[in-house]
Design an enzyme around this catalytic site. Structure first.
Site, short mmCIF file in Angstrom:
data_model
loop_
_atom_site.label_atom_id
_atom_site.label_comp_id
_atom_site.label_asym_id
_atom_site.label_seq_id
_atom_site.Cartn_x
_atom_site.Cartn_y
_atom_site.Cartn_z
N ASP A 12 0.85 -1.19 0.00
CA ASP A 12 0.00 0.00 0.00
C ASP A 12 0.89 1.24 0.00
OD1 ASP A 12 0.94 0.00 2.67
OD2 ASP A 12 -0.81 -1.17 3.28
N ASP A 36 1.59 5.17 1.40
CA ASP A 36 1.33 6.24 2.36
C ASP A 36 1.94 7.52 1.81
OD1 ASP A 36 0.20 4.50 4.26
OD2 ASP A 36 2.19 3.89 4.93
N ASP A 58 10.31 4.63 12.60
CA ASP A 58 11.08 3.66 13.38
C ASP A 58 12.48 3.37 12.82
OD1 ASP A 58 9.81 2.39 11.26
OD2 ASP A 58 8.72 0.93 12.49
P1 ATP Z 1 4.26 -3.09 5.72
O1 ATP Z 1 3.28 -2.17 5.08
O2 ATP Z 1 4.96 -4.00 4.82
O3 ATP Z 1 3.65 -3.77 6.88
P2 ATP Z 1 5.43 -0.67 6.63
O4 ATP Z 1 6.80 -0.30 7.09
O5 ATP Z 1 4.88 0.06 5.46
O6 ATP Z 1 5.43 -2.21 6.37
P3 ATP Z 1 3.18 0.35 8.05
O7 ATP Z 1 2.54 -0.18 9.27
O8 ATP Z 1 2.40 0.42 6.79
O9 ATP Z 1 4.48 -0.53 7.86
O10 ATP Z 1 3.75 1.78 8.42
C1 ATP Z 1 4.10 2.76 7.46
C2 ATP Z 1 5.26 3.59 7.97
O11 ATP Z 1 4.92 4.25 9.19
C3 ATP Z 1 6.52 2.78 8.32
O12 ATP Z 1 7.31 2.52 7.19
C4 ATP Z 1 7.20 3.69 9.32
O13 ATP Z 1 7.87 4.74 8.67
C5 ATP Z 1 6.03 4.28 10.08
N1 ATP Z 1 5.69 3.47 11.27
C6 ATP Z 1 4.79 2.47 11.35
N2 ATP Z 1 4.72 1.98 12.59
C7 ATP Z 1 5.58 2.70 13.34
C8 ATP Z 1 5.96 2.69 14.70
N3 ATP Z 1 5.43 1.81 15.54
N4 ATP Z 1 6.87 3.60 15.11
C9 ATP Z 1 7.41 4.50 14.25
N5 ATP Z 1 7.11 4.54 12.96
C10 ATP Z 1 6.21 3.66 12.49
MG MG Z 2 2.84 -0.06 4.67
#
Ligand code: ATP
Ligand code: MG
Length: 457
Positions: free
Chosen positions: A71, A73, A151
């Site tokens: 997805d 963002d 993170d």
């Molecule tokens: P995936 O979508 O494959 O699960 P992702 O890294 O995109 O991995 P998301 O949960 O979609 O995970 O989060 C999007 C972004 O938001 C992350 O890449 C990170 O930059 C930020 N993020 C998400 N969760 C946290 C957290 N707990 N603490 C800090 N930043 C976070």
């Molecule tokens: Mg994501």
């Protein structure tokens, strides 16, 4: 005073990002045509209205890895209300974090305003609990602030589809190249702020083939217990992401390596500590991974049924040892485990029906005489039940011959099927219906289970 200042510097609270590094197209090679149209136009439209807007987070990381992002963002300098006013098909969602969903056709892009953090911890928009966990976090900030509160370095890169540039404040690009997962700032403090980051570290490392960098890895074991303070539903969501990542087996292996599996899925604790249980769960996870990676659908009900099976099995055998008949004993065990799941695991109730159906079919695979195998073939859930049976055979819980028999039986023609029916169990159904008055010592034999193991001994 000086000591306090140095303390803050070293604890990472005074951490300041390095100046952004602008990475050009010829290095990062993400052309705007490669990304989702919806994400690209959302950024372009926001920029036309005078705001900064970038694709951010996991999508940029995955694009750089040459993977299709799940997805998209978008991070922007516009407030949620400004975003909402620009896009006709959009809506503001979320309470803890206010976000805007912008919709184009069937696609939705999540747009978040740049977020900052307060160093003092006294700002009422950002509150923490006694362990330092952030409970509320609604402070808007600059692009740099937003990068810093993400993170991992590989999750803090911004892609501008208009200029086709990647902004990298925290050396995410070199880290990704070196396959290194590194926390931004002081890792221990960042885990205290949000213990879910420990699970994210393991999941991302397992699913993207990254190594957790030593400073990021070291505090995990000691802080693992902070996960107990996180709301169950969040832990459950994160576990689901891991289980459905296509790298569940590796993920669970790594969770154990980091000492994180205890108390996560309480069932995993018990199961992984029994050799047969571990083999069963690992086969189930490998099987799920293969299906996901082959683009086949998977049923969460099946997965939960597998994760909880050895718990059911133990309770089932205990009930049988107390003299109950096979089926009532199984139903009692299913209810017992089902109740535990609803209370402790936050497994949504809607999966309960699927799980019970798969479990309840299991004893029926042991009847291989008369009309019963034919009836079972007709059952709407035969396929799921059979797949489950194969896992039991693979793990050594059941004789592999039973699995092979069913494989052959379902594909055989009528004459071959008739020849396959087992003679020696003909009439067994009648016998089993007789009420049992005395306790049978070899009760477990009725379930066809290879090695009896009774929980709680
Ligand atoms: P995936 O979508 O494959 O699960 P992702 O890294 O995109 O991995 P998301 O949960 O979609 O995970 O989060 C999007 C972004 O938001 C992350 O890449 C990170 O930059 C930020 N993020 C998400 N969760 C946290 C957290 N707990 N603490 C800090 N930043 C976070
Ligand atoms: Mg994501």
């Amino acid at each position: 005073m000086i000591r306090k200042f140095l303390g803050r510097v070293f604890s990472g609270r005074m951490f300041r990002p390095a100046p952004s590094k602008v990475i050009p197209l010829k290095v990062h090679r993400i052309a705007r045509e490669h990304i989702s149209r919806c994400a690209a136009t959302t950024c372009a439209t926001l920029q036309q209205h005078g705001h900064a807007a970038y694709v951010v987070g996991g999508a940029v990381r995955d694009l750089l890895l040459g993977r299709e992002p799940k997805d998209y963002d978008v991070a922007t300098s516009a407030s949620p209300e400004q975003v909402r006013a620009i896009f006709r098909r959009s809506r503001i969602i979320g309470r803890r974090f206010r976000l805007v969903h912008v919709m184009c056709g069937s696609e939705t892009v999540e747009v978040a305003t740049f977020r900052g953090s307060t160093d003092s911890g006294t700002d009422e928009r950002q509150t923490t609990d006694e362990h330092g966990r952030i409970l509320r976090d609604n402070v808007f900030g600059s692009l740099e602030d937003d990068a810093r509160r993400r993170d991992f370095t590989v999750n803090a890169m911004f892609y501008d589809p208009v200029r086709e540039e990647v902004l990298d404040y925290h050396h995410g690009v070199p880290d990704l190249k070196a396959r290194r997962l590194r926390m931004i700032g002081d890792a221990a403090q960042r885990y205290r702020e949000d213990p879910i980051r420990m699970l994210r570290a393991v999941r991302l490392a397992a699913s993207r083939g990254l190594e957790i960098e030593p400073h990021t890895r070291k505090p995990i074991r000691a802080l693992a217990e902070l996960l107990q303070n996180v709301p169950q539903a969040r832990v459950f969501d994160e576990m689901m992401k891991l289980l459905l990542s296509g790298h569940a087996a590796e993920g669970v292996r790594r969770l154990r390596k980091e000492g994180l599996h205890h108390g996560l899925l309480p069932l995993l604790d018990v199961i992984l500590e029994q050799p047969l249980g571990e083999r069963f769960v690992m086969s189930a996870l490998e099987n799920t991974d293969q299906r996901i990676n082959a683009g086949k659908p998977i049923s969460p009900g099946f997965l939960f049924a597998a994760l909880s099976w050895h718990e059911v099995l133990a309770a089932w055998k205990q009930a049988e040892a107390r003299g109950m008949n096979t089926m009532p004993a199984l139903f009692q065990a299913m209810d017992q485990v089902g109740q535990l799941q609803a209370e402790k695991l936050a497994i949504p109730r809607r999966y309960g029906g699927d799980m019970k159906e798969i479990w309840a079919l299991q004893p029926r695979f042991l009847n291989r005489s008369g009309r019963r195998p034919y009836h079972l073939l007709e059952h709407a859930r035969f396929r799921a039940g059979y797949d489950f049976l194969l896992l039991r055979c693979e793990s050594g819980e059941l004789d592999a011959e039973i699995g092979r028999w069913w494989e052959k039986f379902q594909h055989a023609d009528e004459a071959a099927r008739a020849g396959m029916l087992l003679k020696e169990t003909v009439g067994a159904g009648k016998k089993r219906r007789r009420p049992r008055r005395r306790k049978k010592p070899a009760a477990a034999a009725a379930t066809g289970i290879a090695a009896p193991e009774v929980a709680g001994t």
